[in-house]
Enzyme design. Structure first.
Site, PDB file in Angstrom:
ATOM      1  N   VAL A  77     -11.853  -5.941  -6.379  1.00  0.00           N
ATOM      2  CA  VAL A  77     -10.566  -6.556  -6.714  1.00  0.00           C
ATOM      3  C   VAL A  77      -9.543  -5.766  -5.893  1.00  0.00           C
ATOM      4  O   VAL A  77      -9.137  -4.677  -6.284  1.00  0.00           O
ATOM      5  CB  VAL A  77     -10.268  -6.479  -8.221  1.00  0.00           C
ATOM      6  CG1 VAL A  77      -8.913  -7.101  -8.543  1.00  0.00           C
ATOM      7  CG2 VAL A  77     -11.368  -7.183  -9.018  1.00  0.00           C
ATOM      8  N   PRO A  78      -9.152  -6.274  -4.727  1.00  0.00           N
ATOM      9  CA  PRO A  78      -8.514  -5.449  -3.687  1.00  0.00           C
ATOM     10  C   PRO A  78      -7.031  -5.147  -3.904  1.00  0.00           C
ATOM     11  O   PRO A  78      -6.160  -5.663  -3.197  1.00  0.00           O
ATOM     12  CB  PRO A  78      -8.729  -6.284  -2.423  1.00  0.00           C
ATOM     13  CG  PRO A  78      -8.716  -7.696  -2.914  1.00  0.00           C
ATOM     14  CD  PRO A  78      -9.386  -7.652  -4.262  1.00  0.00           C
ATOM     15  N   CYS A  79      -6.750  -4.268  -4.848  1.00  0.00           N
ATOM     16  CA  CYS A  79      -5.360  -3.926  -5.138  1.00  0.00           C
ATOM     17  C   CYS A  79      -4.689  -3.196  -3.977  1.00  0.00           C
ATOM     18  O   CYS A  79      -3.454  -3.135  -3.916  1.00  0.00           O
ATOM     19  CB  CYS A  79      -5.275  -3.090  -6.409  1.00  0.00           C
ATOM     20  SG  CYS A  79      -6.312  -1.618  -6.399  1.00  0.00           S
ATOM     21  N   HIS A  80      -5.477  -2.652  -3.038  1.00  0.00           N
ATOM     22  CA  HIS A  80      -4.870  -1.979  -1.886  1.00  0.00           C
ATOM     23  C   HIS A  80      -4.145  -2.960  -0.974  1.00  0.00           C
ATOM     24  O   HIS A  80      -3.350  -2.547  -0.128  1.00  0.00           O
ATOM     25  CB  HIS A  80      -5.935  -1.209  -1.095  1.00  0.00           C
ATOM     26  CG  HIS A  80      -6.959  -2.078  -0.433  1.00  0.00           C
ATOM     27  ND1 HIS A  80      -7.963  -2.713  -1.135  1.00  0.00           N
ATOM     28  CD2 HIS A  80      -7.124  -2.437   0.870  1.00  0.00           C
ATOM     29  CE1 HIS A  80      -8.707  -3.414  -0.293  1.00  0.00           C
ATOM     30  NE2 HIS A  80      -8.226  -3.265   0.927  1.00  0.00           N
TER      31      HIS A  80
END
Length: 203
Positions: free
Chosen positions: A170-173
């Site tokens: 879940v690519p919060c970056h």
């Protein structure tokens, strides 16, 4: 070069923890129950053995001694629990995918099922919107909230990212502030900048 680590523990619901080493990044952990990812710890230098050496098997502590446990007691590895082959295989498969990412490939994490037990509809919608942000692209916290259908929930979207236990999957970056990188928890902005640089994004 990246090396996957050894299986280090299971719980009563057969959660396997696999350590992996990413050269230049550190050692991370994947926790998997055979069907869903329940925790991913990004590699960091202080998380395990020196880079380039295979992570050694270690006895997983009981609930009270787990430093960064998954969110519910049902997924915390128990001392001496029996290994589940399915959870071990799934964890190792995800480690290989993570290895490819840190080597500069473009793996697709969207097919990785994550543990969403107890999530609210808002959290589910934010996660879906976040997982739809493509490799090499970024959105602002306000844009993420809007994509999820909550245009006034910018702060809540930021809170979700701050508490995300599935980084990269879940690519919060890929979520940044309107005037900069935003934040990236205890790993810091330099780490976030490096992840984005792997994807060809310079901010």
């Amino acid at each position: 070069m990246l090396t996957s680590g050894a299986i280090v523990g299971l719980s009563s619901v057969s959660v396997t923890c696999v350590s992996y080493a990413a050269e230049g990044w550190g050692v991370g952990e994947v926790w998997h129950d055979g069907s869903r990812l329940v925790w991913h710890e990004l590699p960091r230098p202080a998380a395990g053995p020196p880079i380039g050496r295979r992570a050694r098997a270690r006895e997983t502590p009981s609930q009270g001694g787990v430093k960064r446990p998954p969110p519910s007691s049902s997924t915390i590895p128990a001392k001496g629990a029996r290994v589940s082959r399915r959870s071990a295989v799934k964890a190792e498969q995800l480690v290989h995918t993570l290895n490819a990412y840190f080597e500069g490939a473009r793996p697709d994490f969207r097919g990785v099922e994550v543990d969403v037990d107890g999530w609210t509809p808002f959290q589910l919608d934010i996660a879906r919107a976040l997982r739809a942000v493509p490799f090499g692209e970024v959105v602002s916290y306000a844009e993420l909230a809007q994509l999820a259908g909550y245009p006034r929930a910018q702060r809540a979207a930021g809170t979700f990212c701050a508490r995300n236990r599935f980084p990269l999957v879940v690519p919060c970056h890929r979520v940044v502030s309107a005037d900069g990188l935003g934040s990236y928890g205890s790993l810091g902005l330099d780490y976030k900048r490096r992840l984005l640089a792997l994807e060809g994004v310079t901010l």
